[in-house]
Write a protein that holds these residues in place. Structure first.
Motif, PDB file in Angstrom:
ATOM      1  N   THR A 148      47.455 110.709   1.097  1.00  0.00           N
ATOM      2  CA  THR A 148      47.988 109.717   0.060  1.00  0.00           C
ATOM      3  C   THR A 148      47.530 110.054  -1.353  1.00  0.00           C
ATOM      4  N   VAL A 149      48.653 110.377  -2.096  1.00  0.00           N
ATOM      5  CA  VAL A 149      48.248 110.866  -3.486  1.00  0.00           C
ATOM      6  C   VAL A 149      48.680 109.787  -4.379  1.00  0.00           C
ATOM      7  N   TRP A 150      47.807 109.223  -5.073  1.00  0.00           N
ATOM      8  CA  TRP A 150      47.936 107.988  -6.247  1.00  0.00           C
ATOM      9  C   TRP A 150      48.257 108.689  -7.435  1.00  0.00           C
ATOM     10  N   ARG A 151      49.434 108.518  -8.136  1.00  0.00           N
ATOM     11  CA  ARG A 151      49.976 108.855  -9.250  1.00  0.00           C
ATOM     12  C   ARG A 151      50.383 107.891 -10.179  1.00  0.00           C
ATOM     13  N   GLN A 152      50.678 108.127 -11.472  1.00  0.00           N
ATOM     14  CA  GLN A 152      51.042 107.061 -12.535  1.00  0.00           C
ATOM     15  C   GLN A 152      52.670 107.462 -12.260  1.00  0.00           C
ATOM     16  N   ARG A 153      53.555 106.376 -12.310  1.00  0.00           N
ATOM     17  CA  ARG A 153      54.977 106.359 -12.550  1.00  0.00           C
ATOM     18  C   ARG A 153      55.329 105.184 -13.399  1.00  0.00           C
ATOM     19  N   ASP A 154      56.152 105.548 -14.483  1.00  0.00           N
ATOM     20  CA  ASP A 154      56.555 104.476 -15.295  1.00  0.00           C
ATOM     21  C   ASP A 154      55.360 103.470 -15.746  1.00  0.00           C
ATOM     22  N   GLY A 155      54.035 104.207 -15.953  1.00  0.00           N
ATOM     23  CA  GLY A 155      52.947 103.384 -16.479  1.00  0.00           C
ATOM     24  C   GLY A 155      52.214 102.539 -15.397  1.00  0.00           C
ATOM     25  N   TRP A 157      50.357 102.780 -11.390  1.00  0.00           N
ATOM     26  CA  TRP A 157      49.967 103.829 -10.486  1.00  0.00           C
ATOM     27  C   TRP A 157      50.498 103.540  -8.955  1.00  0.00           C
ATOM     28  N   ALA A 158      51.004 104.305  -8.342  1.00  0.00           N
ATOM     29  CA  ALA A 158      51.719 104.108  -6.828  1.00  0.00           C
ATOM     30  C   ALA A 158      51.453 105.245  -6.152  1.00  0.00           C
ATOM     31  N   PRO A 159      51.510 104.898  -4.889  1.00  0.00           N
ATOM     32  CA  PRO A 159      50.954 106.191  -3.631  1.00  0.00           C
ATOM     33  C   PRO A 159      52.194 106.871  -3.172  1.00  0.00           C
ATOM     34  N   GLU A 160      52.069 108.139  -3.073  1.00  0.00           N
ATOM     35  CA  GLU A 160      52.745 108.816  -2.203  1.00  0.00           C
ATOM     36  C   GLU A 160      52.344 109.365  -1.046  1.00  0.00           C
ATOM     37  N   VAL A 161      52.932 109.421   0.191  1.00  0.00           N
ATOM     38  CA  VAL A 161      52.224 109.789   1.354  1.00  0.00           C
ATOM     39  C   VAL A 161      52.828 110.978   1.925  1.00  0.00           C
ATOM     40  N   PHE A 162      51.892 112.024   2.232  1.00  0.00           N
ATOM     41  CA  PHE A 162      52.606 113.318   2.921  1.00  0.00           C
ATOM     42  C   PHE A 162      51.843 113.599   4.253  1.00  0.00           C
ATOM     43  N   THR A 163      52.885 113.784   5.175  1.00  0.00           N
ATOM     44  CA  THR A 163      52.498 114.184   6.555  1.00  0.00           C
ATOM     45  C   THR A 163      52.802 115.353   7.209  1.00  0.00           C
ATOM     46  N   THR A 164      53.906 116.102   6.865  1.00  0.00           N
ATOM     47  CA  THR A 164      54.216 117.307   7.313  1.00  0.00           C
ATOM     48  C   THR A 164      53.582 118.374   7.016  1.00  0.00           C
ATOM     49  N   PRO A 165      53.461 119.436   7.560  1.00  0.00           N
ATOM     50  CA  PRO A 165      52.323 120.586   7.125  1.00  0.00           C
ATOM     51  C   PRO A 165      52.814 121.491   6.065  1.00  0.00           C
TER      52      PRO A 165
END
Length: 189
Positions: A148-155, A157-165
């Motif tokens: 899970t990567v937390w990044r700022q979008r439009d001011g 913070w929101a998470p992005e989830v990555f699962t595939t290799p």
């Protein structure tokens, strides 16, 4: 009849840092309270090493560098002062060879375990996201293949989830990235 509760005296930041230099074990600091850190599992260590090894190769010769959990991260927000030992960090600020504390990381990584997941996804996340230089906060699950990567979008913070290799996680400021497959290589997940 009530019973008086005794509280340990608060520790100053300078005393904490002085004691930490002499200690054989690591401790984290939260506004005057000092907490011992628990050890990790082989998988936890392998995940952190995979992150660091990949980043070390990609950042060699660049201004940004990866650091392991031997370096303290100081988080300040108003009167709130904390010192943590993240599993890994990318730092793109000025280099001071003798520094033992970083204030301005670009990326912070924590490997989640049963004993740390609540703190890493709650208290630490809230603290880390106050760091002005932070581009991303990366949570690596040690029980399942999920980053899970937390990044700022439009001011915000929101998470992005990555699962595939083959999912690639990029860090623009550092000019590098790594895949979920690289993070989990050799861990059985």
């Amino acid at each position: 009849m009530s019973t008086a509760v005794q509280h340990a005296p608060l520790v100053s930041p300078d005393d904490y840092l002085a004691e930490e230099d002499l200690s054989e074990s690591k401790h984290e600091y939260l506004n005057g309270m000092v907490y011992a850190m628990a050890g990790g599992t082989k998988r936890h260590s392998a995940l952190a090493v995979n992150v660091l090894g990949t980043l070390h190769g990609r950042l060699r010769g660049h201004r940004c560098r990866p650091y392991n959990s031997d370096l303290l991260l100081r988080v300040r927000a108003g009167d709130d002062l904390r010192f943590y030992y993240p599993d890994a960090m990318i730092h793109c600020g000025s280099e001071i060879d003798e520094a033992r504390v970083i204030d301005d990381p670009t990326v912070v990584f924590e490997v989640l375990s049963e004993s740390t997941a609540r703190t890493d996804t709650g208290e630490k996340r809230m603290a880390y996201l106050t760091i002005p230089t932070l581009e991303a906060y990366v949570l690596v699950d040690s029980e399942q293949r999920e980053v899970t990567v937390w990044r700022q979008r439009d001011g915000q913070w929101a998470p992005e989830v990555f699962t595939t290799p083959d999912s690639r996680i990029e860090f623009a400021t550092a000019g590098c990235g790594l895949t979920v497959g690289e993070i989990y290589a050799g861990t059985g997940l």
